[in-house]
Design an enzyme around this catalytic site. Structure first.
Site, short mmCIF file in Angstrom:
data_model
loop_
_atom_site.label_atom_id
_atom_site.label_comp_id
_atom_site.label_asym_id
_atom_site.label_seq_id
_atom_site.Cartn_x
_atom_site.Cartn_y
_atom_site.Cartn_z
N PHE A 213 0.86 -1.18 0.00
CA PHE A 213 0.00 0.00 0.00
C PHE A 213 0.90 1.23 0.00
O PHE A 213 1.57 1.52 1.00
CB PHE A 213 -0.92 -0.05 1.23
CG PHE A 213 -1.40 -1.45 1.46
CD1 PHE A 213 -2.12 -2.10 0.47
CD2 PHE A 213 -1.08 -2.13 2.62
CE1 PHE A 213 -2.50 -3.42 0.63
CE2 PHE A 213 -1.46 -3.45 2.79
CZ PHE A 213 -2.17 -4.10 1.81
N ASP A 215 2.00 4.34 0.59
CA ASP A 215 1.67 5.47 1.47
C ASP A 215 2.90 6.37 1.62
O ASP A 215 3.76 6.39 0.75
CB ASP A 215 1.18 4.94 2.83
CG ASP A 215 2.29 4.26 3.61
OD1 ASP A 215 3.31 3.87 2.98
OD2 ASP A 215 2.18 4.14 4.84
N1 LIG Z 1 1.53 0.73 3.79
C1 LIG Z 1 0.71 0.86 4.80
N2 LIG Z 1 0.24 2.07 5.16
C2 LIG Z 1 -0.59 2.17 6.20
C3 LIG Z 1 -1.01 1.06 6.94
C4 LIG Z 1 -1.87 1.54 7.94
C5 LIG Z 1 -2.55 0.77 9.02
N3 LIG Z 1 -2.87 -0.55 8.68
C6 LIG Z 1 -3.32 -1.39 9.75
C7 LIG Z 1 -3.53 -2.75 9.37
C8 LIG Z 1 -3.06 -3.64 10.34
C9 LIG Z 1 -2.25 -3.00 11.30
O1 LIG Z 1 -2.58 -3.35 12.60
C10 LIG Z 1 -2.34 -1.51 10.91
O2 LIG Z 1 -2.89 -0.73 11.92
C11 LIG Z 1 -1.95 2.91 7.77
N4 LIG Z 1 -1.18 3.28 6.73
C12 LIG Z 1 -0.82 4.59 6.25
O3 LIG Z 1 0.24 5.08 7.05
C13 LIG Z 1 0.19 6.51 7.09
C14 LIG Z 1 -0.08 6.95 8.51
O4 LIG Z 1 1.07 7.21 9.17
P1 LIG Z 1 1.03 8.13 10.50
O5 LIG Z 1 0.76 9.53 10.04
O6 LIG Z 1 2.40 7.90 11.10
O7 LIG Z 1 -0.08 7.58 11.36
C15 LIG Z 1 -1.01 6.91 6.22
O8 LIG Z 1 -0.60 7.11 4.88
C16 LIG Z 1 -1.88 5.68 6.33
O9 LIG Z 1 -2.80 5.60 5.28
C17 LIG Z 1 -0.51 -0.24 6.58
O10 LIG Z 1 -0.80 -1.27 7.15
N5 LIG Z 1 0.34 -0.26 5.50
#
Ligand SMILES: Nc1nc2c(c(CN[C@H]3C=C[C@H](O)[C@@H]3O)cn2[C@@H]2O[C@H](COP(=O)(O)O)[C@@H](O)[C@H]2O)c(=O)[nH]1
Length: 306
Positions: A213, A215
């Site tokens: 994903f 991000d």
């Molecule tokens: N590649 C990727 N990006 C992810 C996630 C997740 C959460 N996934 C959940 C699924 C299971 C776990 O238990 C996680 O909680 C959020 N994001 C991204 O991160 C950024 C937020 O950053 P900060 O501002 O520091 O909170 C924002 O772009 C957000 O969209 C992921 O898994 N993969």
């Protein structure tokens, strides 16, 4: 998800601001020796889960709003996941389609117990309205019905969501070509798979087709690992915390090269160890590492996609 993989590879083969370093990938693969640390979905203990359709509704609303936290330095994804969890625990009809369509900025802030306007709050509200409207119009108000109509295929699920909900159509034009990244639609499929442990609403025969994903955390981690190299101009923009325009070549390269690099990493793990790891697993490992490294500098783009 073939179009995500193919268009990311297309960008990676033409990129100039970001380079995927194959020796960096080799080093990472050597270090992990075929077994990436297993990170549990919800390792943080912040998500709602009741093993039923309300969890699907919760996750769909969560991923409709899962973008752009950084403009408020105190806000993070944790606040969104745990705020929406508390909201649904307090009132199980809070994510009903008719209520989503009427939600206002102050109401969303109240749900999340957030004391000031959220970043891109008007966009968040517009997207909630869109989700409520289309859920009601085409899916009997229930996100669970979207999942049920995808034939246990994550690729079908992503395509269906992109077709019905414009806010999930995460794409850009790069050097005249359309590039698909579908971050929030894919993460919804992965969240279902993780939350329901590959059963029921989380059963997908093609979970291996999901990419990472793209991000703002994963590119920063890949750079730290030596997998991505940035041009000196891009490096100084990120160091200065300057904004990078949505859809700019730099931004598309950061995201697409991340997808491509992890696909290459996955291929190399297979060659070296014979093990078939999922991009979803690699993503969670990289992402969880990233959010535990607060000093990691990430790129800053105002975007509804991630
Ligand atoms: N590649 C990727 N990006 C992810 C996630 C997740 C959460 N996934 C959940 C699924 C299971 C776990 O238990 C996680 O909680 C959020 N994001 C991204 O991160 C950024 C937020 O950053 P900060 O501002 O520091 O909170 C924002 O772009 C957000 O969209 C992921 O898994 N993969």
């Amino acid at each position: 998800m073939e179009e995500v993989r193919a268009s990311s590879a297309w960008v990676a083969s033409r990129s100039s601001h970001v380079v995927v370093d194959s020796s960096g990938i080799e080093k990472v693969v050597e270090t992990i020796r075929g077994s990436i640390p297993k990170i549990e979905w919800d390792f943080e203990g912040i998500h709602y889960f009741d093993n039923g359709p309300l969890t699907v509704q919760y996750l769909f609303v969560l991923d409709a709003l899962n973008f752009c936290f950084w403009p408020d330095k105190d806000l993070s994804y944790d606040h969104l996941a745990s705020g929406l969890k508390a909201a649904v625990q307090n009132d199980t009809s809070v994510f009903d389609a008719d209520r989503l369509q009427k939600c206002t900025g102050p109401q969303l802030r109240e749900l999340l117990k957030w004391p000031r306007p959220l970043p891109l709050e008007d966009e968040r509200i517009r997207l909630l309205h869109e989700v409520g409207f289309e859920l009601e119009r085409s899916f009997g108000g229930k996100a669970a019905n979207i999942v049920e109509s995808c034939g246990k295929s994550a690729a079908n699920l992503v395509a269906l969501i992109a077709r019905h909900f414009p806010g999930f159509r995460d794409h850009s034009i790069y050097k005249g070509h359309q590039v698909f990244l579908y971050k929030r639609a894919q993460i919804f499929a992965a969240d279902l798979w993780g939350a329901f442990k590959g059963q029921g609403y989380g059963e997908f025969s093609d979970i291996g087709s999901v990419t990472i994903f793209a991000d703002y955390i994963v590119p920063a981690v890949l750079r730290q690992l030596g997998v991505l190299k940035y041009s000196s101009t891009l490096a100084s923009i990120i160091e200065a915390n300057s904004e990078i325009g949505s859809g700019s070549e730099e931004e598309v390269e950061l995201r697409a090269c991340s997808v491509y690099a992890v696909e290459k990493m996955r291929e190399l793990i297979k060659i070296k160890s014979g093990k078939q790891v999922l991009s979803v697993e690699l993503d969670l490992w990289l992402w969880s590492f990233g959010i535990q490294s607060p000093s990691l500098q990430h790129h800053r783009t105002l975007s509804i996609y991630y």
